[in-house]
Design a protein around this motif. Structure first.
Motif, PDB file in Angstrom:
ATOM      1  N   GLU A  39       2.773   5.596  22.533  1.00  0.00           N
ATOM      2  CA  GLU A  39       2.025   4.671  23.251  1.00  0.00           C
ATOM      3  C   GLU A  39       1.634   3.716  21.985  1.00  0.00           C
ATOM      4  O   GLU A  39       1.489   2.322  22.063  1.00  0.00           O
ATOM      5  N   SER A  40       0.868   4.421  21.595  1.00  0.00           N
ATOM      6  CA  SER A  40      -0.140   3.736  20.451  1.00  0.00           C
ATOM      7  C   SER A  40       0.413   3.533  18.735  1.00  0.00           C
ATOM      8  O   SER A  40       0.577   2.463  17.808  1.00  0.00           O
ATOM      9  N   GLY A  41       1.436   4.210  18.591  1.00  0.00           N
ATOM     10  CA  GLY A  41       1.956   4.077  17.518  1.00  0.00           C
ATOM     11  C   GLY A  41       0.890   4.556  16.082  1.00  0.00           C
ATOM     12  O   GLY A  41       1.807   5.050  14.911  1.00  0.00           O
ATOM     13  N   TYR A  42       0.039   5.106  16.938  1.00  0.00           N
ATOM     14  CA  TYR A  42      -0.977   5.649  15.966  1.00  0.00           C
ATOM     15  C   TYR A  42      -0.166   7.358  14.916  1.00  0.00           C
ATOM     16  O   TYR A  42      -0.372   7.842  16.104  1.00  0.00           O
ATOM     17  N   ARG A  43      -1.038   7.762  13.511  1.00  0.00           N
ATOM     18  CA  ARG A  43      -0.364   8.294  13.012  1.00  0.00           C
ATOM     19  C   ARG A  43      -1.272   9.005  12.872  1.00  0.00           C
ATOM     20  O   ARG A  43      -2.441   8.624  12.546  1.00  0.00           O
ATOM     21  N   TYR A  44      -0.669  10.712  12.652  1.00  0.00           N
ATOM     22  CA  TYR A  44      -2.130  11.960  12.428  1.00  0.00           C
ATOM     23  C   TYR A  44      -1.767  12.671  11.507  1.00  0.00           C
ATOM     24  O   TYR A  44      -0.421  12.854  11.506  1.00  0.00           O
ATOM     25  N   TYR A  45      -2.277  12.851  11.088  1.00  0.00           N
ATOM     26  CA  TYR A  45      -2.347  14.449   9.607  1.00  0.00           C
ATOM     27  C   TYR A  45      -2.996  15.702   9.373  1.00  0.00           C
ATOM     28  O   TYR A  45      -3.616  14.873  10.024  1.00  0.00           O
ATOM     29  N   SER A  46      -2.360  16.560   9.513  1.00  0.00           N
ATOM     30  CA  SER A  46      -3.194  17.851   9.542  1.00  0.00           C
ATOM     31  C   SER A  46      -4.072  17.936   7.612  1.00  0.00           C
ATOM     32  O   SER A  46      -2.895  17.343   6.894  1.00  0.00           O
ATOM     33  N   LYS A  47      -4.907  18.391   7.943  1.00  0.00           N
ATOM     34  CA  LYS A  47      -5.109  18.891   6.745  1.00  0.00           C
ATOM     35  C   LYS A  47      -4.375  19.632   5.503  1.00  0.00           C
ATOM     36  O   LYS A  47      -4.314  19.358   4.750  1.00  0.00           O
ATOM     37  N   LYS A  48      -3.819  20.606   6.058  1.00  0.00           N
ATOM     38  CA  LYS A  48      -2.759  21.422   5.542  1.00  0.00           C
ATOM     39  C   LYS A  48      -1.513  20.005   4.555  1.00  0.00           C
ATOM     40  O   LYS A  48      -1.299  20.237   3.762  1.00  0.00           O
ATOM     41  N   ASN A  49      -1.377  18.920   5.565  1.00  0.00           N
ATOM     42  CA  ASN A  49      -0.334  17.985   4.836  1.00  0.00           C
ATOM     43  C   ASN A  49      -1.236  17.324   4.046  1.00  0.00           C
ATOM     44  O   ASN A  49      -0.805  16.730   2.903  1.00  0.00           O
ATOM     45  N   LEU A  50      -2.487  17.292   4.319  1.00  0.00           N
ATOM     46  CA  LEU A  50      -2.784  16.235   3.330  1.00  0.00           C
ATOM     47  C   LEU A  50      -2.727  16.596   1.937  1.00  0.00           C
ATOM     48  O   LEU A  50      -3.613  16.208   1.311  1.00  0.00           O
ATOM     49  N   LEU A  51      -2.947  18.176   1.683  1.00  0.00           N
ATOM     50  CA  LEU A  51      -3.298  19.084   0.352  1.00  0.00           C
ATOM     51  C   LEU A  51      -2.089  18.591  -0.214  1.00  0.00           C
ATOM     52  O   LEU A  51      -2.413  18.806  -1.812  1.00  0.00           O
ATOM     53  N   SER A  52      -0.799  17.920   0.155  1.00  0.00           N
ATOM     54  CA  SER A  52       0.076  17.344  -0.676  1.00  0.00           C
ATOM     55  C   SER A  52       0.075  16.309  -1.655  1.00  0.00           C
ATOM     56  O   SER A  52       0.060  15.814  -2.899  1.00  0.00           O
ATOM     57  N   VAL A  53      -1.103  15.554  -1.116  1.00  0.00           N
ATOM     58  CA  VAL A  53      -1.887  14.680  -1.602  1.00  0.00           C
ATOM     59  C   VAL A  53      -2.301  14.311  -3.226  1.00  0.00           C
ATOM     60  O   VAL A  53      -1.624  13.400  -4.139  1.00  0.00           O
ATOM     61  N   PRO A  54      -3.111  15.443  -3.648  1.00  0.00           N
ATOM     62  CA  PRO A  54      -3.231  15.752  -4.866  1.00  0.00           C
ATOM     63  C   PRO A  54      -2.290  16.249  -5.807  1.00  0.00           C
ATOM     64  O   PRO A  54      -2.042  15.981  -7.545  1.00  0.00           O
ATOM     65  N   ILE A  55      -1.362  16.685  -5.376  1.00  0.00           N
ATOM     66  CA  ILE A  55      -0.543  17.151  -6.169  1.00  0.00           C
ATOM     67  C   ILE A  55       0.699  15.966  -6.256  1.00  0.00           C
ATOM     68  O   ILE A  55       1.341  15.597  -7.195  1.00  0.00           O
ATOM     69  N   ILE A  56       0.758  14.949  -5.096  1.00  0.00           N
ATOM     70  CA  ILE A  56       2.217  13.667  -5.760  1.00  0.00           C
ATOM     71  C   ILE A  56       0.735  12.883  -6.190  1.00  0.00           C
ATOM     72  O   ILE A  56       1.519  12.291  -7.652  1.00  0.00           O
ATOM     73  N   LYS A  57      -0.341  12.985  -6.468  1.00  0.00           N
ATOM     74  CA  LYS A  57      -1.129  12.359  -7.588  1.00  0.00           C
ATOM     75  C   LYS A  57      -0.879  12.309  -8.547  1.00  0.00           C
ATOM     76  O   LYS A  57      -1.409  12.151  -9.976  1.00  0.00           O
ATOM     77  N   TYR A  58      -1.264  14.000  -9.149  1.00  0.00           N
ATOM     78  CA  TYR A  58      -0.777  14.653 -10.086  1.00  0.00           C
ATOM     79  C   TYR A  58       1.025  14.113 -11.023  1.00  0.00           C
ATOM     80  O   TYR A  58       1.291  14.440 -12.044  1.00  0.00           O
ATOM     81  N   TYR A  59       2.453  14.421 -10.238  1.00  0.00           N
ATOM     82  CA  TYR A  59       3.238  13.771 -10.583  1.00  0.00           C
ATOM     83  C   TYR A  59       2.957  12.567 -10.966  1.00  0.00           C
ATOM     84  O   TYR A  59       3.948  12.173 -11.739  1.00  0.00           O
ATOM     85  N   LYS A  60       2.455  11.520 -10.048  1.00  0.00           N
ATOM     86  CA  LYS A  60       1.969  10.171 -10.494  1.00  0.00           C
ATOM     87  C   LYS A  60       1.575   9.957 -11.873  1.00  0.00           C
ATOM     88  O   LYS A  60       2.375   9.744 -12.628  1.00  0.00           O
ATOM     89  N   GLN A  61       0.633  10.611 -11.943  1.00  0.00           N
ATOM     90  CA  GLN A  61       0.281  10.548 -12.476  1.00  0.00           C
ATOM     91  C   GLN A  61       0.778  11.042 -14.525  1.00  0.00           C
ATOM     92  O   GLN A  61       0.882  10.876 -15.421  1.00  0.00           O
ATOM     93  N   SER A  62       1.804  12.023 -14.132  1.00  0.00           N
ATOM     94  CA  SER A  62       2.823  12.791 -15.630  1.00  0.00           C
ATOM     95  C   SER A  62       3.610  11.397 -15.116  1.00  0.00           C
ATOM     96  O   SER A  62       4.476  12.364 -16.242  1.00  0.00           O
ATOM     97  N   GLY A  63       4.478  10.953 -15.033  1.00  0.00           N
ATOM     98  CA  GLY A  63       5.151  10.241 -14.721  1.00  0.00           C
ATOM     99  C   GLY A  63       6.170  10.146 -13.886  1.00  0.00           C
ATOM    100  O   GLY A  63       7.409   9.053 -13.964  1.00  0.00           O
TER     101      GLY A  63
END
Length: 276
Positions: A39-63
């Motif tokens: 109905e609202s289109g609101y997005r929700y993330y689990s804590k486990k899913n959010l643990l991908s963020v540091p990995i993504i940032k590290y890959y981004k840092q690495s180019g």
């Protein structure tokens, strides 16, 4: 691990990401919400899913680009990691070479500007004797028509450097085989020289320096540069030196840097020997 779900706003706050970035990550398929309310289109993330963020940032840092990260995050083989990371190292090595080339070009040009500023500020136009350090330059023999602008900003020389897949830096130097002919307006052949950034083949290189020279800075137009030559020759004679028949002009600042010919700085160098 916590079963709690976090809104996109909360995730942005926790992970220091904008909601725009999170939506883009979802679009690229590297970090999608665990659930989206119909109905609202609101997005929700689990804590486990959010643990991908540091990995993504590290890959981004690495180019790595987002497209490259997708396979890593989905899970892949060590062989794939090995190949991907090896390719990235090669890519970054090439980028490092390109940055170092640009950095050296800018630094060398900046050094010339500082040198010219000091010469003009102190009106440093006295004749002097100094040792010219040995160097290896790339070169091109050319016709000379006393058109300094055409010789210094040199299309033929630039095309030649491109053809040998090299790059140049530092001041343009012109070697005049006969000072006498040069002063009389009869010099029709010169050698254009400049420092190559990449190593040149021996047949494309020429030795410069390794000798004592009488030198003098000339400030201003090249039209009256002969006056400085005459001053140098008279000084050398009065101080017991014998000048070689040839001469070099080292263009510290010129048409490459300024349109104000009164601010041109040229260093003239003539090899000398002490009279026995």
């Amino acid at each position: 691990m916590s079963k709690e779900f976090y809104s996109i706003g909360k995730v942005g706050e926790m992970c220091k990401l904008t909601t725009k970035a999170l939506r883009y990550y979802d679009k690229m398929g590297i970090l999608s919400p665990d659930k989206v309310c119909d109905e609202s289109g609101y997005r929700y993330y689990s804590k486990k899913n959010l643990l991908s963020v540091p990995i993504i940032k590290y890959y981004k840092q690495s180019g790595f680009k987002l497209e490259e990260m997708r396979a890593f995050l989905e899970g892949t083989t060590y062989d794939f990691f090995d190949k991907s990371f090896g390719n990235k190292i090669n890519e970054l090595n090439e980028l490092e070479k390109e940055i170092n080339l640009k950095k050296r070009s800018v630094k060398d040009w900046h050094d010339l500007i500082v040198e010219a500023q000091m010469v003009i500020k102190n009106n440093a136009c006295d004749v002097a004797v100094k040792y010219i350090n040995s160097n290896t330059l790339t070169f091109l023999e050319q016709d000379f028509k006393y058109d300094y602008m055409d010789s210094i900003i040199n299309i033929e020389f630039t095309n030649y450097i491109d053809s040998i897949e090299n790059a140049i830096t530092g001041p343009v130097i012109i070697h005049f085989p006969s000072t006498k002919d040069k002063l009389k307006g009869k010099c029709d052949k010169v050698c254009i020289m400049q420092q190559a950034i990449l190593k040149c083949k021996e047949e494309l290189s020429i030795d410069f320096g390794g000798w004592m020279a009488v030198t003098c800075y000339h400030i201003g137009s090249h039209d009256n540069i002969n006056d400085t030559y005459i001053k140098m020759e008279e000084w050398a004679k009065d101080h017991g030196y014998i000048c070689s028949k040839d001469a070099y002009e080292r263009y510290v600042t010129d048409y490459w840097t300024t349109n104000n010919i009164d601010k041109f700085v040229t260093e003239i160098l003539i090899k000398i020997e002490k009279k026995s």
